[in-house]
Design a protein around this motif. Structure first.
Motif, PDB file in Angstrom:
ATOM      1  N   THR A  40       0.818  -1.223   0.000  1.00  0.00           N
ATOM      2  CA  THR A  40       0.000   0.000   0.000  1.00  0.00           C
ATOM      3  C   THR A  40       0.848   1.268   0.000  1.00  0.00           C
ATOM      4  O   THR A  40       0.314   2.362  -0.174  1.00  0.00           O
ATOM      5  CB  THR A  40      -0.978   0.038   1.194  1.00  0.00           C
ATOM      6  N   SER A  41       2.160   1.132   0.177  1.00  0.00           N
ATOM      7  CA  SER A  41       3.043   2.303   0.191  1.00  0.00           C
ATOM      8  C   SER A  41       3.702   2.560  -1.164  1.00  0.00           C
ATOM      9  O   SER A  41       4.473   3.496  -1.301  1.00  0.00           O
ATOM     10  CB  SER A  41       4.129   2.124   1.257  1.00  0.00           C
ATOM     11  N   VAL A  42       3.395   1.722  -2.165  1.00  0.00           N
ATOM     12  CA  VAL A  42       4.063   1.806  -3.466  1.00  0.00           C
ATOM     13  C   VAL A  42       3.062   2.236  -4.534  1.00  0.00           C
ATOM     14  O   VAL A  42       2.151   1.462  -4.866  1.00  0.00           O
ATOM     15  CB  VAL A  42       4.697   0.446  -3.846  1.00  0.00           C
ATOM     16  N   PRO A  43       3.209   3.449  -5.075  1.00  0.00           N
ATOM     17  CA  PRO A  43       2.286   3.896  -6.123  1.00  0.00           C
ATOM     18  C   PRO A  43       2.217   2.895  -7.279  1.00  0.00           C
ATOM     19  O   PRO A  43       3.242   2.378  -7.735  1.00  0.00           O
ATOM     20  CB  PRO A  43       2.892   5.227  -6.580  1.00  0.00           C
ATOM     21  N   LYS A  48      -3.641  -6.033  -1.078  1.00  0.00           N
ATOM     22  CA  LYS A  48      -4.722  -6.247  -0.124  1.00  0.00           C
ATOM     23  C   LYS A  48      -4.823  -4.893   0.583  1.00  0.00           C
ATOM     24  O   LYS A  48      -3.798  -4.371   1.029  1.00  0.00           O
ATOM     25  CB  LYS A  48      -4.365  -7.354   0.868  1.00  0.00           C
ATOM     26  N   PRO A  49      -5.994  -4.316   0.689  1.00  0.00           N
ATOM     27  CA  PRO A  49      -6.087  -2.957   1.225  1.00  0.00           C
ATOM     28  C   PRO A  49      -5.906  -2.896   2.745  1.00  0.00           C
ATOM     29  O   PRO A  49      -6.781  -2.462   3.490  1.00  0.00           O
ATOM     30  CB  PRO A  49      -7.484  -2.515   0.796  1.00  0.00           C
ATOM     31  N   VAL A  50      -4.748  -3.356   3.184  1.00  0.00           N
ATOM     32  CA  VAL A  50      -4.389  -3.342   4.598  1.00  0.00           C
ATOM     33  C   VAL A  50      -3.097  -2.543   4.709  1.00  0.00           C
ATOM     34  O   VAL A  50      -2.085  -2.888   4.092  1.00  0.00           O
ATOM     35  CB  VAL A  50      -4.187  -4.777   5.151  1.00  0.00           C
ATOM     36  N   ILE A  51      -3.144  -1.473   5.460  1.00  0.00           N
ATOM     37  CA  ILE A  51      -1.996  -0.577   5.595  1.00  0.00           C
ATOM     38  C   ILE A  51      -0.962  -1.203   6.518  1.00  0.00           C
ATOM     39  O   ILE A  51      -1.252  -1.472   7.689  1.00  0.00           O
ATOM     40  CB  ILE A  51      -2.439   0.793   6.172  1.00  0.00           C
ATOM     41  N   ASP A  52       0.245  -1.437   5.986  1.00  0.00           N
ATOM     42  CA  ASP A  52       1.353  -1.902   6.816  1.00  0.00           C
ATOM     43  C   ASP A  52       2.083  -0.674   7.336  1.00  0.00           C
ATOM     44  O   ASP A  52       2.593   0.137   6.564  1.00  0.00           O
ATOM     45  CB  ASP A  52       2.323  -2.768   6.009  1.00  0.00           C
ATOM     46  N   ARG A 117      10.696  -1.472  -0.102  1.00  0.00           N
ATOM     47  CA  ARG A 117       9.725  -0.434  -0.472  1.00  0.00           C
ATOM     48  C   ARG A 117      10.353   0.567  -1.444  1.00  0.00           C
ATOM     49  O   ARG A 117       9.791   0.879  -2.493  1.00  0.00           O
ATOM     50  CB  ARG A 117       9.242   0.291   0.780  1.00  0.00           C
ATOM     51  N   ASP A 118      11.536   1.067  -1.102  1.00  0.00           N
ATOM     52  CA  ASP A 118      12.188   2.083  -1.927  1.00  0.00           C
ATOM     53  C   ASP A 118      12.597   1.533  -3.289  1.00  0.00           C
ATOM     54  O   ASP A 118      12.541   2.242  -4.304  1.00  0.00           O
ATOM     55  CB  ASP A 118      13.385   2.681  -1.190  1.00  0.00           C
ATOM     56  N   TYR A 119      12.988   0.275  -3.325  1.00  0.00           N
ATOM     57  CA  TYR A 119      13.325  -0.382  -4.598  1.00  0.00           C
ATOM     58  C   TYR A 119      12.101  -0.403  -5.509  1.00  0.00           C
ATOM     59  O   TYR A 119      12.174  -0.021  -6.681  1.00  0.00           O
ATOM     60  CB  TYR A 119      13.820  -1.800  -4.311  1.00  0.00           C
ATOM     61  N   GLN A 160      15.894  -9.847  -2.685  1.00  0.00           N
ATOM     62  CA  GLN A 160      17.346  -9.979  -2.911  1.00  0.00           C
ATOM     63  C   GLN A 160      17.819  -8.991  -3.974  1.00  0.00           C
ATOM     64  O   GLN A 160      18.891  -8.402  -3.843  1.00  0.00           O
ATOM     65  CB  GLN A 160      17.711 -11.416  -3.306  1.00  0.00           C
ATOM     66  N   ARG A 161      17.016  -8.797  -5.024  1.00  0.00           N
ATOM     67  CA  ARG A 161      17.365  -7.797  -6.042  1.00  0.00           C
ATOM     68  C   ARG A 161      17.383  -6.401  -5.419  1.00  0.00           C
ATOM     69  O   ARG A 161      18.251  -5.581  -5.736  1.00  0.00           O
ATOM     70  CB  ARG A 161      16.383  -7.854  -7.219  1.00  0.00           C
ATOM     71  N   ALA A 162      16.439  -6.152  -4.528  1.00  0.00           N
ATOM     72  CA  ALA A 162      16.382  -4.856  -3.855  1.00  0.00           C
ATOM     73  C   ALA A 162      17.613  -4.637  -2.980  1.00  0.00           C
ATOM     74  O   ALA A 162      18.197  -3.539  -2.989  1.00  0.00           O
ATOM     75  CB  ALA A 162      15.100  -4.758  -3.006  1.00  0.00           C
ATOM     76  N   LEU A 163      18.003  -5.640  -2.253  1.00  0.00           N
ATOM     77  CA  LEU A 163      19.193  -5.506  -1.388  1.00  0.00           C
ATOM     78  C   LEU A 163      20.458  -5.292  -2.216  1.00  0.00           C
ATOM     79  O   LEU A 163      21.309  -4.484  -1.830  1.00  0.00           O
ATOM     80  CB  LEU A 163      19.317  -6.733  -0.480  1.00  0.00           C
TER      81      LEU A 163
END
Length: 169
Positions: A40-43, A48-52, A117-119, A160-163
Motif C-alpha cells: 500500500t506504500s508503493v504507487p 490487499k487494502p491493509v496498511i502496513d 519499499r524504496d526499490y 534480494q534484487r532490492a538488497l
C-alpha cells in the motif's frame, strides 16, 4: 480470510497518516518514527487494502505494556507473530485495515522492509511484474492463508534484487 486485491489508492497514504497520529496519542514518546511500507506504500501497486505501518520505538519490551489498552480500541494483539523482536497489532477484524509492526531501533527488519519499499518505488517495471504475479495468485487462491505463503519465494527473490540494488547505490 478472503484475499481482497485492489488497485492502488491515494487514500492509503491518508489512512497511514491518520493512524500514525492516533497511535502517537497512545504510545507517545516511545515512538521514534513511523514508516508506511508494504504494497500500500508503493504507487501503482495492487494490494490487499491493509496498511502496513512500522513503528520504530526506543524499547520493544515497553510496547507489551500497552496490550491491555490496545484491545478495547479494536486492535488484535498478536505479539511477535513469527518474527523475533517484533510486536504486531492488527486492526479491523475480518475487514482488516491496518497491520502495525513495532520494531526497536536498529532492528535489521527495519532496513529490509524499507529498502524493498524504496526499490519498488524506483522500479516501476518490478511493480508491474509483482502486480502480474499477485493477479495470477488471486486466480488460484481465495484465502490469505494460501495466497500469502504462495508468494513467499517470489518476494524473497525480489527482495534480494532490492538488497543488491541498495548495496550498489
Amino acid at each position: 480470510m478472503k484475499v481482497r486485491l485492489t488497485n492502488f489508492s491515494e487514500d492509503w497514504s491518508r489512512m497511514f497518516q491518520s493512524e500514525a497520529q492516533f497511535l502517537k496519542t497512545i504510545f507517545g514518546d516511545e515512538i521514534i518514527k513511523f514508516e508506511h511500507f508494504g504494497s500500500t506504500s508503493v504507487p501503482g501497486m495492487k494490494a490487499k487494502p491493509v496498511i502496513d505501518m512500522m513503528c520504530i520505538v526506543k524499547d520493544i519490551e515497553k510496547i507489551d505494556l500497552f496490550n491491555t489498552k490496545m484491545n478495547p480500541l479494536g486492535y488484535d494483539v498478536a505479539g511477535e507473530w513469527g518474527i523475533a523482536d517484533r510486536r504486531l497489532f492488527r486492526k479491523g477484524g475480518e475487514n482488516r485495515t491496518h497491520h502495525i509492526h513495532f520494531y526497536q531501533k536498529n532492528n535489521p527488519q527495519i532496513d529490509r522492509h524499507l529498502i524493498f519499499r524504496d526499490y519498488l518505488r524506483s522500479h516501476p517495471n518490478e511493480v508491474e511484474t509483482y502486480n502480474s504475479f499477485k493477479e495470477s495468485l488471486v486466480q488460484r487462491f481465495d484465502s490469505t492463508s494460501e495466497y500469502s505463503p504462495a508468494k513467499k519465494t517470489f518476494v524473497k527473490e525480489m527482495e534480494q534484487r532490492a538488497l543488491s540494488w541498495f548495496a550498489d547505490k
